[in-house]
Design an enzyme around this catalytic site. Structure first.
Site, PDB file in Angstrom:
ATOM      1  N   LYS A 148       1.426  -1.823   0.666  1.00  0.00           N
ATOM      2  CA  LYS A 148       1.105  -2.972   1.508  1.00  0.00           C
ATOM      3  C   LYS A 148      -0.147  -3.726   1.057  1.00  0.00           C
ATOM      4  O   LYS A 148      -0.474  -4.765   1.618  1.00  0.00           O
ATOM      5  CB  LYS A 148       0.916  -2.491   2.947  1.00  0.00           C
ATOM      6  CG  LYS A 148       2.199  -1.981   3.591  1.00  0.00           C
ATOM      7  CD  LYS A 148       1.969  -1.383   4.948  1.00  0.00           C
ATOM      8  CE  LYS A 148       1.481   0.047   4.877  1.00  0.00           C
ATOM      9  NZ  LYS A 148       2.462   0.995   4.347  1.00  0.00           N
ATOM     10  N   THR A 151       2.740   3.930  -5.022  1.00  0.00           N
ATOM     11  CA  THR A 151       1.392   4.358  -4.659  1.00  0.00           C
ATOM     12  C   THR A 151       0.903   3.544  -3.461  1.00  0.00           C
ATOM     13  O   THR A 151       1.569   2.617  -3.012  1.00  0.00           O
ATOM     14  CB  THR A 151       0.416   4.145  -5.830  1.00  0.00           C
ATOM     15  OG1 THR A 151       0.126   2.738  -5.964  1.00  0.00           O
ATOM     16  CG2 THR A 151       1.004   4.655  -7.136  1.00  0.00           C
ATOM     17  N   LYS A 165       0.787  -4.273   8.298  1.00  0.00           N
ATOM     18  CA  LYS A 165       2.186  -4.694   8.467  1.00  0.00           C
ATOM     19  C   LYS A 165       2.271  -5.982   9.290  1.00  0.00           C
ATOM     20  O   LYS A 165       3.100  -6.856   9.008  1.00  0.00           O
ATOM     21  CB  LYS A 165       2.978  -3.572   9.132  1.00  0.00           C
ATOM     22  CG  LYS A 165       3.111  -2.323   8.262  1.00  0.00           C
ATOM     23  CD  LYS A 165       3.785  -1.176   9.003  1.00  0.00           C
ATOM     24  CE  LYS A 165       3.864   0.068   8.134  1.00  0.00           C
ATOM     25  NZ  LYS A 165       4.460   1.234   8.842  1.00  0.00           N
ATOM     26  N   ASP A 216      -2.933   0.641   9.369  1.00  0.00           N
ATOM     27  CA  ASP A 216      -1.610   0.562   8.736  1.00  0.00           C
ATOM     28  C   ASP A 216      -0.718  -0.415   9.504  1.00  0.00           C
ATOM     29  O   ASP A 216      -0.023  -1.251   8.903  1.00  0.00           O
ATOM     30  CB  ASP A 216      -0.971   1.951   8.700  1.00  0.00           C
ATOM     31  CG  ASP A 216       0.399   1.929   8.052  1.00  0.00           C
ATOM     32  OD1 ASP A 216       0.490   1.664   6.833  1.00  0.00           O
ATOM     33  OD2 ASP A 216       1.405   2.168   8.752  1.00  0.00           O
ATOM     34  N   ALA A 268       9.965   0.670   6.427  1.00  0.00           N
ATOM     35  CA  ALA A 268      10.613   1.562   5.442  1.00  0.00           C
ATOM     36  C   ALA A 268      11.952   0.973   5.009  1.00  0.00           C
ATOM     37  O   ALA A 268      11.991  -0.081   4.378  1.00  0.00           O
ATOM     38  CB  ALA A 268      10.757   2.967   6.009  1.00  0.00           C
ATOM     39  N   GLU A 301      -0.367  11.348   8.384  1.00  0.00           N
ATOM     40  CA  GLU A 301      -1.008  11.459   7.077  1.00  0.00           C
ATOM     41  C   GLU A 301      -1.849  12.744   7.078  1.00  0.00           C
ATOM     42  O   GLU A 301      -2.182  13.289   8.148  1.00  0.00           O
ATOM     43  CB  GLU A 301      -1.910  10.246   6.830  1.00  0.00           C
ATOM     44  CG  GLU A 301      -1.162   8.929   6.682  1.00  0.00           C
ATOM     45  CD  GLU A 301      -0.322   8.884   5.414  1.00  0.00           C
ATOM     46  OE1 GLU A 301      -0.673   9.544   4.420  1.00  0.00           O
ATOM     47  OE2 GLU A 301       0.725   8.194   5.419  1.00  0.00           O
ATOM     48  N   GLU A 355      10.589  -5.057   0.635  1.00  0.00           N
ATOM     49  CA  GLU A 355      11.167  -4.789   1.947  1.00  0.00           C
ATOM     50  C   GLU A 355      10.559  -3.561   2.602  1.00  0.00           C
ATOM     51  O   GLU A 355      10.356  -3.506   3.819  1.00  0.00           O
ATOM     52  CB  GLU A 355      12.682  -4.621   1.805  1.00  0.00           C
ATOM     53  CG  GLU A 355      13.407  -4.349   3.118  1.00  0.00           C
ATOM     54  CD  GLU A 355      13.379  -5.532   4.068  1.00  0.00           C
ATOM     55  OE1 GLU A 355      12.666  -5.454   5.087  1.00  0.00           O
ATOM     56  OE2 GLU A 355      14.056  -6.544   3.777  1.00  0.00           O
ATOM     57  N   LEU A 397      14.334  -0.225   7.000  1.00  0.00           N
ATOM     58  CA  LEU A 397      14.904  -1.190   7.931  1.00  0.00           C
ATOM     59  C   LEU A 397      14.843  -2.606   7.352  1.00  0.00           C
ATOM     60  O   LEU A 397      13.873  -2.959   6.683  1.00  0.00           O
ATOM     61  CB  LEU A 397      14.138  -1.151   9.257  1.00  0.00           C
ATOM     62  CG  LEU A 397      14.167   0.171  10.023  1.00  0.00           C
ATOM     63  CD1 LEU A 397      13.302   0.061  11.288  1.00  0.00           C
ATOM     64  CD2 LEU A 397      15.591   0.549  10.380  1.00  0.00           C
ATOM     65  N   GLY A 433       4.115  17.380   9.723  1.00  0.00           N
ATOM     66  CA  GLY A 433       4.225  16.393   8.656  1.00  0.00           C
ATOM     67  C   GLY A 433       4.474  14.987   9.125  1.00  0.00           C
ATOM     68  O   GLY A 433       4.839  14.106   8.335  1.00  0.00           O
TER      69      GLY A 433
END
Length: 824
Positions: free
Chosen positions: A581, A557, A684, A680, A613, A669, A608, A615, A666
């Protein structure tokens, strides 16, 4: 030819269908002489004893006798037909007449003797043997004859120290008369019943038919004894308490005796004695699955795959502790203690004494604990009065858990693993016992903890170290793909790497699907639509099962509420894997607390997929830091969505059109503002900064929001419609970049020297690594003391359900590798 003995218990002879099944089993046996020892029809012995109880209390037993007659008549007639049933029913009626005579005598004196119980209770075996012999004789499917043997004509018994003992010389002579050497075929023999030296009827006690089978195996020089029952063999644990219990293929006589003593459903130790003495293998088999080999009990079984053969436990135990300084070095203390118990016929189940001799503790049946306390206080009255013995403590509500296996002998670490497992399960051990043979390790625990203890210990010894109970939260685009990836790989992982991945719970914000063993990942969607209302606490409890060694929750989620429960789960010993996150980029104090907890907990926390994603971004950063490198800066394109937008946008086409097209494909979001806000990417950046030791709050970052202030509120449709308001400004920025032969890229840059971080739309030379990526690639550049002239770059697809799910799956496999190493 060599005899083979087969014993069928009451559950195997419960009705006409069961008798036919038994007859089929007998018919299908390999060539050779067979001795078939039978118990009474299921429930018949108890019904006969009820007649005794009714007569002794002067109650009319007429209805009970009528019910017995109806049941036996119905089974007999159904099996052999009315004509062949006549002699059997005539014998039955004569037996009933004899029973009624006994009952009348008991009603007069209003008491029942053991002799009367022996006489009446043994009729059940006679009826079963006669009926099965008649059925087999009518089949004519095996060579040779069918002989019905009344064991009272063979077995002579007498009371002994350890229970009923066989008078072997008399039994051997009588066996030769009852079953002459010239006979070849099937001998159907009554179990349970015998006679004493005076010729009066006796019996071999409860489980006596098993004993009968072992005795006749010895008398006939049998090659094997098969005990047929309603279970498939000796189980590694009680299946009612340990769902993962399995049938043990082979077990030694000693292992079987140990398991039986501590409550396992195995042949009783005493009943094995004749077979053990003559080295006759015993096989436990199921009447309801005759093709299955069951469990072989022998002197020298093949080595098993596990150190131990079984885990068993008994409840209803009290622990007695005798303690006092006056006991130290005094000879005869133990003799006085256990001598007093022996005189009172008290059986001691476990003894534990420290080398200091300061105390002796032992376990007895709980229902005799008060009597034992009085006996011990009486035996040591003088010592108690003089203070040489301080007290006699009684702790009720206990149980004994035992692990049994010949393979434990001489192997270091087995006891440590046993007690570590109990400790990890939060179970306190009150007393310990282990014999010099090292075949059995026993511990006294609180009875209410028994099921949890059995499951935990069984899982530790019997299951793969890589057996993992998994719960997944958020079966959306990423979560559902992860489940599909696991479904495709589960069988290969199990076969090639012994990975036993069990998804036992799937939960969303509204519903949850639970399964005791594992959810079928090839078909989970439809059942999930019909699943029950979500109860997250119950889902977590379900995942952390006592009988499975490891539990992991995978959070797919983006929920703040779910992330806030990570600390609770880690503290409980539940491993956590997530691409969410929120936890790592939230308030710094919360992050530090979670980090410290994960470092000090036995549970692992893997994340990770929070950056890049699938990587290896975070793992690469960890490796740099842990090997002592100094991080100078981390920069890159952390958003696949923004990478796509600015790979496409060059000013020749309105920016708003590109955003709308990307949403339709797609790549964004559902609300593109979630991407364009830059938050976002900022989260990160915070995660990477903190991972490298730079403590930043989200508010410390300079974040360029590509959404105009006027469009931050309102519907998505309104936003998309009015986004054209920014087209002119964006076109001008693209033109300015092109004029300098540069490109626009939305990047994050963390400067560890300055202790700052920026997230913004910046320009780069066309030969810069950031300018030369595929449409949705992420790229992360590490500039360090080692990698200064030529920075280390990690690049590849950094967005999308497939690669994100793959990153989570990789974390799960990494966790399994960690668990295997810690287990070994």
């Amino acid at each position: 030819m060599t005899w083979t003995v087969h014993k069928f218990g009451g559950s195997s002879l419960a009705d006409a269908a069961c008798f036919r099944r038994v007859a089929g089993i007998v018919r299908d046996q390999p060539d050779g002489d067979l001795a078939i020892v039978v118990s009474a029809i299921g429930g018949m012995t108890d019904a006969l004893l009820d007649l005794i109880a009714a007569a002794a209390s002067d109650r009319d037993a007429g209805q009970q006798i009528a019910a017995l007659r109806e049941r036996y008549t119905g089974i007999t007639t159904e099996l052999v037909g009315a004509e062949r049933a006549q002699p059997l029913l005539a014998q039955f009626e004569q037996d009933v007449t004899d029973i009624e005579s006994v009952l009348k005598a008991l009603a007069l004196v209003r008491t029942a003797s053991n002799r009367s119980r022996d006489m009446v209770s043994g009729f059940g075996e006679l009826w079963s043997a006669r009926l099965l012999a008649t059925l087999l004789a009518g089949d004519g499917q095996r060579d040779g004859g069918v002989l019905c043997v009344d064991a009272r004509d063979v077995l002579v018994v007498e009371p002994g120290e350890m229970g009923v003992a066989v008078v072997w010389d008399l039994a051997e002579a009588r066996c030769r008369e009852a079953i002459p050497s010239s006979f070849s075929g099937v001998a159907v023999i009554t179990g349970f019943i015998a006679r004493d030296r005076d010729g009066l009827q006796s019996n071999l006690g409860r489980n006596g038919s098993d004993y009968s089978a072992s005795i006749f195996g010895a008398l006939l020089g049998a090659g094997a004894v098969h005990i047929w029952t309603d279970v498939e063999g000796v189980m590694s644990g009680d299946p009612r308490r340990v769902p993962e219990s399995t049938v043990i293929e082979e077990i030694s006589y000693n292992e079987a005796m140990e398991l039986a003593y501590f409550g396992a459903k195995v042949i009783h130790p005493q009943t094995m004695a004749p077979a053990v003495r003559h080295n006759i293998p015993i096989r436990i088999r199921s009447t309801f699955r005759p093709d299955y080999a069951g469990t072989l009990i022998s002197a020298a079984p093949r080595a098993g795959k596990t150190l131990i053969k079984g885990i068993t436990g008994i409840d209803g135990v009290a622990l007695i502790n005798l303690e006092g300084a006056g006991m130290i070095g005094v000879p005869g203390t133990a003799d006085r203690l256990f001598g007093a118990l022996r005189e009172a016929s008290i059986s001691v189940r476990l003894i534990s004494q420290g080398s200091s001799e300061h105390s002796i503790c032992f376990a007895v049946a709980e229902d005799c604990a008060d009597d034992v306390k009085r006996l011990v206080e009486r035996a040591f009255a003088n010592e108690l009065a003089q203070g040489q013995v301080q007290n006699v403590d009684v702790t009720k509500g206990c149980g004994i858990i035992a692990v049994v296996g010949d393979g434990m002998a001489g192997l270091p670490g087995t006891a440590g693993r046993f007690f570590k497992t109990l400790g990890n399960a939060g179970i306190n051990v009150r007393a310990i016992a282990q014999g010099a043979s090292e075949r059995n390790i026993s511990a006294v625990i609180t009875a209410k903890d028994m099921t949890r203890a059995l499951r935990a210990v069984h899982g530790s010894f019997y299951l793969s170290a890589k057996t993992v109970s998994i719960g997944l939260l958020g079966p959306g685009s990423v979560g559902s793909v992860l489940l599909d990836q696991m479904a495709a790989a589960t069988e290969r992982l199990r076969d090639d790497f012994s990975l036993d991945l069990r998804v036992r719970a799937i939960g969303s914000s509204q519903r949850m699907l639970l399964h005791e063993r594992r959810i079928d990942l090839a078909d989970w969607r439809e059942p999930f639509e019909r699943a029950e209302t979500i109860d997250q606490s119950r889902l977590v409890d379900h995942i952390q099962a006592d009988h499975l060694p490891h539990a992991v929750l995978i959070d797919c989620t983006a929920s703040e509420d779910v992330a806030q429960r990570y600390a609770e789960w880690l503290a409980r010993g539940i491993h956590v894997i997530t691409p969410n996150k929120r936890a790592h980029s939230g308030p710094l104090a919360d992050y530090r607390a979670l980090r410290d907890l994960s470092r000090n907990s036995s549970a692992h926390f893997l994340y990770e997929a929070t950056v890049g994603a699938g990587l290896p971004v975070i793992q690469t950063l960890k490796d740099l830091v842990e090997t002592g490198d100094q991080i100078v800066s981390i920069s890159g394109i952390f958003s696949g969505t923004l990478a796509y937008l600015f790979n496409i946008f060059d000013g020749t086409r309105p920016f708003s059109d590109i955003v709308r097209d990307a949403r339709e494909r797609g790549y964004t979001e559902p609300d593109p503002r979630d991407d364009l806000s830059g938050m976002d990417v900022a989260r990160k950046a915070v995660i990477l900064a903190r991972e490298a030791g730079l403590d930043l709050e989200l508010a410390d970052l300079h974040v360029e929001n590509l959404v105009p202030d006027s469009l931050t509120e309102g519907s998505v449709d309104t936003f998309l419609e009015k986004l054209s308001d920014v087209d002119q400004a964006m076109a001008e920025r693209a033109a300015a970049a092109a004029a300098d032969d540069k490109v626009l890229r939305y990047v994050a840059n963390i400067d560890f020297t300055a202790g700052t971080a920026r997230v913004e739309l910046a320009t780069f030379e066309r030969d810069h690594p950031f300018a030369n990526i595929s449409l949705t690639d992420n790229i992360v550049q590490f500039e360090t003391r080692r990698y200064c002239d030529n920075p280390l770059i990690v690049r590849g697809p950094g967005a999308g359900p497939d690669v994100t799910a793959a990153g989570i799956f990789a974390d799960l496999l990494r966790l399994c590798s960690m668990l295997s190493g810690s287990h070994d």
